[in-house]
Write a protein that holds these residues in place. Structure first.
Motif, PDB file in Angstrom:
ATOM      1  N   TYR A  37      -5.547   4.371 -13.277  1.00 34.84           N
ATOM      2  CA  TYR A  37      -6.844   5.031 -13.364  1.00 34.84           C
ATOM      3  C   TYR A  37      -6.594   6.538 -13.292  1.00 34.84           C
ATOM      4  CZ  TYR A  37     -11.594   6.474 -12.385  1.00 34.84           C
ATOM      5  OH  TYR A  37     -12.812   7.080 -12.459  1.00 34.84           O
ATOM      6  N   GLY A  38      -6.968   7.231 -14.375  1.00 40.07           N
ATOM      7  CA  GLY A  38      -6.835   8.684 -14.356  1.00 40.07           C
ATOM      8  C   GLY A  38      -8.198   9.336 -14.309  1.00 40.07           C
ATOM      9  N   CYS A  39      -8.925   9.214 -15.408  1.00 36.81           N
ATOM     10  CA  CYS A  39     -10.227   9.893 -15.516  1.00 36.81           C
ATOM     11  C   CYS A  39     -11.395   8.909 -15.541  1.00 36.81           C
ATOM     12  CB  CYS A  39     -10.250  10.734 -16.792  1.00 36.81           C
ATOM     13  SG  CYS A  39     -10.108   9.726 -18.291  1.00 36.81           S
ATOM     14  N   GLY A  40     -11.141   7.691 -16.021  1.00 34.41           N
ATOM     15  CA  GLY A  40     -12.230   6.714 -16.152  1.00 34.41           C
ATOM     16  C   GLY A  40     -13.195   7.054 -17.272  1.00 34.41           C
ATOM     17  N   GLN A  43     -10.359   9.989 -21.443  1.00 35.99           N
ATOM     18  CA  GLN A  43      -9.876  11.335 -21.764  1.00 35.99           C
ATOM     19  C   GLN A  43      -8.422  11.598 -21.383  1.00 35.99           C
ATOM     20  OE1 GLN A  43     -12.716  13.987 -19.981  1.00 35.99           O
ATOM     21  NE2 GLN A  43     -14.289  13.484 -21.483  1.00 35.99           N
ATOM     22  N   CYS A  44      -7.748  10.619 -20.749  1.00 34.98           N
ATOM     23  CA  CYS A  44      -6.379  10.928 -20.319  1.00 34.98           C
ATOM     24  C   CYS A  44      -5.326   9.935 -20.805  1.00 34.98           C
ATOM     25  CB  CYS A  44      -6.309  11.014 -18.795  1.00 34.98           C
ATOM     26  SG  CYS A  44      -6.391   9.416 -17.950  1.00 34.98           S
ATOM     27  N   GLY A  45      -5.721   8.685 -21.031  1.00 29.38           N
ATOM     28  CA  GLY A  45      -4.779   7.701 -21.563  1.00 29.38           C
ATOM     29  C   GLY A  45      -3.941   6.967 -20.531  1.00 29.38           C
ATOM     30  N   ALA A  46      -4.101   7.300 -19.245  1.00 26.68           N
ATOM     31  CA  ALA A  46      -3.279   6.640 -18.220  1.00 26.68           C
ATOM     32  C   ALA A  46      -3.507   5.129 -18.174  1.00 26.68           C
ATOM     33  CB  ALA A  46      -3.588   7.243 -16.849  1.00 26.68           C
ATOM     34  N   CYS A  47      -4.657   4.698 -18.653  1.00 25.89           N
ATOM     35  CA  CYS A  47      -5.055   3.284 -18.583  1.00 25.89           C
ATOM     36  C   CYS A  47      -4.769   2.514 -19.878  1.00 25.89           C
ATOM     37  CB  CYS A  47      -6.552   3.212 -18.306  1.00 25.89           C
ATOM     38  SG  CYS A  47      -7.498   3.909 -19.701  1.00 25.89           S
ATOM     39  N   THR A  48      -3.995   3.119 -20.795  1.00 26.94           N
ATOM     40  CA  THR A  48      -3.824   2.518 -22.130  1.00 26.94           C
ATOM     41  C   THR A  48      -3.138   1.151 -22.080  1.00 26.94           C
ATOM     42  OG1 THR A  48      -3.645   4.744 -23.063  1.00 26.94           O
ATOM     43  CG2 THR A  48      -2.876   2.918 -24.449  1.00 26.94           C
ATOM     44  N   SER A  58      -8.333   1.124 -21.363  1.00 33.15           N
ATOM     45  CA  SER A  58      -8.893  -0.039 -20.663  1.00 33.15           C
ATOM     46  C   SER A  58      -9.997   0.354 -19.693  1.00 33.15           C
ATOM     47  CB  SER A  58      -7.800  -0.840 -19.955  1.00 33.15           C
ATOM     48  OG  SER A  58      -7.142  -0.068 -18.978  1.00 33.15           O
ATOM     49  N   CYS A  59     -10.096   1.645 -19.354  1.00 34.83           N
ATOM     50  CA  CYS A  59     -11.192   2.081 -18.474  1.00 34.83           C
ATOM     51  C   CYS A  59     -12.537   2.019 -19.187  1.00 34.83           C
ATOM     52  CB  CYS A  59     -10.952   3.497 -17.951  1.00 34.83           C
ATOM     53  SG  CYS A  59     -11.027   4.799 -19.213  1.00 34.83           S
ATOM     54  N   LEU A  60     -12.498   1.966 -20.525  1.00 36.79           N
ATOM     55  CA  LEU A  60     -13.748   1.951 -21.295  1.00 36.79           C
ATOM     56  C   LEU A  60     -14.053   0.588 -21.914  1.00 36.79           C
ATOM     57  CD1 LEU A  60     -13.605   5.330 -23.293  1.00 36.79           C
ATOM     58  CD2 LEU A  60     -14.687   4.862 -21.079  1.00 36.79           C
TER      59      LEU A  60
HETATM   60 FE1  FES Z   1      -8.323   8.201 -18.378  1.00 41.75          FE
HETATM   61 FE2  FES Z   1      -8.824   5.668 -19.036  1.00 41.75          FE
HETATM   62  S1  FES Z   1      -8.403   6.430 -17.076  1.00 41.75           S
HETATM   63  S2  FES Z   1      -8.588   7.341 -20.356  1.00 41.75           S
END
Ligand code: FES
Ligand code: FES
Length: 157
Positions: A37-40, A43-48, A58-60
């Motif tokens: 979980y980065g930004c939720g 916008q950051c891609g940490a959850c790809t 995957s946060c979206l």
């Molecule tokens: Fe940043 Fe999903 S947590 S894009």
């Protein structure tokens, strides 16, 4: 409500609301903690992760929208004892500093190599654009993807 999803080739029954983000399901219900979980906010891609071979945030992605599609996470590419080609290349190039972005980077890079096994540096840069690295290890990340491509082509180990 129970929803079934397929993750890394395994079918799971998940007892969560259908609007729960896939990221939470992976981490909290299935104990697959690679995706971060980065930004939720996409916008950051940490959850790809991959859904049917495509890199998604995957946060979206709500649980209820996954349906019969296949989810693949970093844990599906290899393990600590038997890393996949891309995972090994990231290790060999020491591409992680804090490591928070790396699972997402690898998952997005994998979709590039699945499509274009020998990408140019520009193609790698363009493809990884949606994923951010706050530590600034971009040059090493690029080298790691290049190395994985060379390993796949049999010109590096
Ligand atoms: Fe940043 Fe999903 S947590 S894009
Ligand atoms: Fe720290 Fe990328 S290695 S955010």
């Amino acid at each position: 409500m129970t929803t079934s999803i397929t993750v890394n080739g395994k079918r799971h029954q998940v007892d969560s609301d259908t609007d729960t983000p896939l990221l939470y399901v992976l981490r909290n219900d299935l104990e697959l903690n690679g995706a971060k979980y980065g930004c939720g906010l996409g916008q950051c891609g940490a959850c790809t992760v991959h859904i049917d071979g495509k890199a998604v945030f995957s946060c979206l992605a709500p649980l209820g929208a996954i349906g019969e599609r296949s989810v693949r996470t970093i844990e599906g590419l290899g393990s600590v004892d038997a890393p996949g080609v891309l995972q090994k290349a990231f290790q060999d190039e020491q591409a992680a500093q804090c490591g928070y972005c790396i699972a997402g980077m690898i998952m997005r890079a994998q979709t590039l190599l699945d499509k274009i096994p020998n990408p140019s540096d520009d193609e790698i840069r363009d493809h990884l654009q949606p994923n951010l690295c706050r530590c600034g290890t971009h040059a090493r990340i690029l080298r790691a993807v290049r190395r994985a491509s060379d390993v796949m082509a049999g010109v590096a180990r």
